[in-house]
Design a protein around this motif. Structure first.
Motif, mmCIF file in Angstrom:
data_model
loop_
_atom_site.group_PDB
_atom_site.id
_atom_site.type_symbol
_atom_site.label_atom_id
_atom_site.label_comp_id
_atom_site.label_asym_id
_atom_site.label_seq_id
_atom_site.Cartn_x
_atom_site.Cartn_y
_atom_site.Cartn_z
ATOM 1 N N VAL A 146 -3.735 6.010 5.615
ATOM 2 C CA VAL A 146 -4.089 6.634 4.131
ATOM 3 C C VAL A 146 -5.079 7.726 4.333
ATOM 4 O O VAL A 146 -5.025 9.009 3.398
ATOM 5 C CB VAL A 146 -4.564 5.641 3.039
ATOM 6 N N SER A 147 -6.082 7.577 5.289
ATOM 7 C CA SER A 147 -7.132 8.630 5.320
ATOM 8 C C SER A 147 -6.373 9.852 5.755
ATOM 9 O O SER A 147 -7.073 10.799 5.506
ATOM 10 C CB SER A 147 -8.228 7.871 6.405
ATOM 11 N N GLU A 148 -5.481 9.780 6.919
ATOM 12 C CA GLU A 148 -4.851 10.894 7.456
ATOM 13 C C GLU A 148 -4.028 11.650 6.665
ATOM 14 O O GLU A 148 -4.179 12.967 6.622
ATOM 15 C CB GLU A 148 -4.388 10.440 8.794
ATOM 16 N N VAL A 175 0.819 -1.181 0.024
ATOM 17 C CA VAL A 175 0.092 0.114 0.231
ATOM 18 C C VAL A 175 0.796 1.231 -0.090
ATOM 19 O O VAL A 175 0.620 2.166 -0.717
ATOM 20 C CB VAL A 175 -0.886 0.064 1.172
ATOM 21 N N ALA A 176 2.066 1.267 1.049
ATOM 22 C CA ALA A 176 3.022 2.488 0.722
ATOM 23 C C ALA A 176 3.504 2.710 -0.586
ATOM 24 O O ALA A 176 3.282 3.688 -1.003
ATOM 25 C CB ALA A 176 4.138 2.106 2.037
ATOM 26 N N LYS A 177 3.995 1.612 -1.241
ATOM 27 C CA LYS A 177 4.315 1.891 -2.561
ATOM 28 C C LYS A 177 3.444 2.379 -3.531
ATOM 29 O O LYS A 177 3.775 3.167 -4.300
ATOM 30 C CB LYS A 177 5.157 0.417 -2.930
ATOM 31 N N TYR A 178 2.140 1.773 -3.467
ATOM 32 C CA TYR A 178 1.190 2.457 -4.198
ATOM 33 C C TYR A 178 0.809 3.960 -4.190
ATOM 34 O O TYR A 178 0.707 4.737 -5.099
ATOM 35 C CB TYR A 178 -0.274 1.680 -4.045
ATOM 36 N N TYR A 179 1.106 4.324 -2.937
ATOM 37 C CA TYR A 179 0.947 5.673 -2.527
ATOM 38 C C TYR A 179 2.128 6.496 -2.834
ATOM 39 O O TYR A 179 2.642 7.700 -2.664
ATOM 40 C CB TYR A 179 0.500 6.057 -1.279
ATOM 41 N N GLY A 180 3.520 5.913 -3.789
ATOM 42 C CA GLY A 180 4.564 6.653 -4.080
ATOM 43 C C GLY A 180 5.489 6.735 -3.074
ATOM 44 O O GLY A 180 6.571 7.479 -3.094
ATOM 45 N N VAL A 181 5.352 5.956 -1.818
ATOM 46 C CA VAL A 181 6.486 6.102 -0.780
ATOM 47 C C VAL A 181 7.862 5.468 -1.317
ATOM 48 O O VAL A 181 7.729 4.358 -2.218
ATOM 49 C CB VAL A 181 6.226 5.425 0.491
ATOM 50 N N SER A 182 8.835 6.291 -1.135
ATOM 51 C CA SER A 182 10.240 5.565 -1.415
ATOM 52 C C SER A 182 10.447 4.168 -1.058
ATOM 53 O O SER A 182 10.005 3.676 0.039
ATOM 54 C CB SER A 182 11.431 6.498 -0.952
ATOM 55 N N GLU A 183 11.122 3.586 -1.528
ATOM 56 C CA GLU A 183 11.508 1.976 -1.249
ATOM 57 C C GLU A 183 11.945 1.777 0.352
ATOM 58 O O GLU A 183 11.454 1.215 1.103
ATOM 59 C CB GLU A 183 12.679 1.457 -1.996
ATOM 60 N N GLN A 184 12.887 2.768 0.751
ATOM 61 C CA GLN A 184 13.570 2.701 2.110
ATOM 62 C C GLN A 184 12.522 2.859 2.974
ATOM 63 O O GLN A 184 12.441 2.647 4.104
ATOM 64 C CB GLN A 184 14.756 3.659 2.194
ATOM 65 N N THR A 225 -11.643 -0.448 1.917
ATOM 66 C CA THR A 225 -12.293 -1.096 0.893
ATOM 67 C C THR A 225 -11.355 -0.915 -0.321
ATOM 68 O O THR A 225 -11.453 -1.850 -1.336
ATOM 69 C CB THR A 225 -13.628 -0.652 0.652
ATOM 70 N N PHE A 226 -10.992 0.186 -0.599
ATOM 71 C CA PHE A 226 -10.103 0.581 -1.610
ATOM 72 C C PHE A 226 -8.733 0.058 -1.698
ATOM 73 O O PHE A 226 -8.179 -0.555 -2.747
ATOM 74 C CB PHE A 226 -9.907 2.164 -1.861
ATOM 75 N N ILE A 227 -7.990 0.159 -0.466
ATOM 76 C CA ILE A 227 -6.807 -0.142 -0.305
ATOM 77 C C ILE A 227 -6.357 -1.911 -0.229
ATOM 78 O O ILE A 227 -5.468 -2.627 -0.379
ATOM 79 C CB ILE A 227 -5.942 0.283 0.767
ATOM 80 N N ASP A 228 -7.364 -2.502 0.359
ATOM 81 C CA ASP A 228 -7.518 -3.895 0.717
ATOM 82 C C ASP A 228 -6.995 -4.953 -0.633
ATOM 83 O O ASP A 228 -6.053 -5.450 -0.400
ATOM 84 C CB ASP A 228 -8.593 -4.453 1.167
ATOM 85 N N PRO A 229 -7.462 -4.681 -1.899
ATOM 86 C CA PRO A 229 -7.173 -5.417 -2.964
ATOM 87 C C PRO A 229 -5.654 -5.067 -3.243
ATOM 88 O O PRO A 229 -4.876 -6.016 -3.689
ATOM 89 C CB PRO A 229 -8.085 -5.153 -3.942
ATOM 90 N N ILE A 230 -5.185 -3.848 -2.983
ATOM 91 C CA ILE A 230 -3.908 -3.420 -3.258
ATOM 92 C C ILE A 230 -2.859 -4.243 -2.413
ATOM 93 O O ILE A 230 -2.012 -4.693 -2.686
ATOM 94 C CB ILE A 230 -3.754 -2.038 -3.172
ATOM 95 N N GLY A 231 -3.113 -4.151 -0.995
ATOM 96 C CA GLY A 231 -2.252 -4.888 0.011
ATOM 97 C C GLY A 231 -2.195 -6.187 -0.036
ATOM 98 O O GLY A 231 -1.270 -7.042 0.209
#
Length: 175
Positions: A70-72, A32-41, A167-173
């Motif tokens: 994600v909400s915050e 989920v973090a990667k989906y939101y563009g968070v760096s690898e590290q 509901t949105f992120i669960d399939p991503i995770g």
């Protein structure tokens, strides 16, 4: 309401039958973090911290916690609420103070860190936020996740935002 009840049952069923809590929480958070563009590290750091906290406090489903991030903030380490809220989970000083009352080891770690500087310590932010959610769940709402989420945001319908996010992120995770 039935949809929400089924979602909660599904989350707790996942937790109950999990053979490797750390691995599942790590992979879910990381994806989920990667989906939101968070760096690898940073994605690895966040995922590892969420996983460690989930192992200590399995009463708080990691999926709910990730949906809260994600909400915050949408996985952005930022200031909010006119500078009073800090980091991924938008922590207020009062929340930090509450958590450190119950976890003296965290109090020792933050004693020389001004609240606005907490943004520089993402691992510490995640630990504090996860434990804050746990303490609300345990001490204030008697394990009612809907009330816990509403208390988190001081809003009567905040749980809907988090559940919709989940509901949105669960399939991503789970990918």
């Amino acid at each position: 309401m039935r949809k929400i009840t089924l979602l909660i049952i599904a989350i707790f069923s996942l937790i109950a039958f999990s053979n490797n809590m750390f691995k599942e929480a790590y992979q879910y958070t990381y994806k989920v973090a990667k989906y939101y563009g968070v760096s690898e590290q940073r994605a690895r750091l966040i995922a590892c911290t969420v996983s460690e906290e989930y192992e200590k406090f399995p009463q708080v489903p990691y999926q709910i916690f990730v949906a809260l991030i994600v909400s915050e903030s949408g996985f952005k380490n930022l200031y909010g609420d006119s500078g009073h809220a800090v980091g991924y989970c938008q922590l207020h000083k009062s929340a930090v103070d509450y958590v450190t009352t119950f976890f003296p080891s965290l109090k020792d770690k933050i004693k020389n860190i001004p609240h606005d500087e907490l943004i520089k310590f993402p691992r510490l932010q995640i630990r504090i936020a996860y434990r804050y959610l746990y303490l609300i769940l345990k001490n204030i709402t008697n394990y009612n996740i809907v009330e816990t989420l509403n208390f988190w945001n001081n809003s009567s319908n905040y749980y809907l935002r988090v559940f919709n996010t989940l509901t949105f992120i669960d399939p991503i995770g789970k990918k």
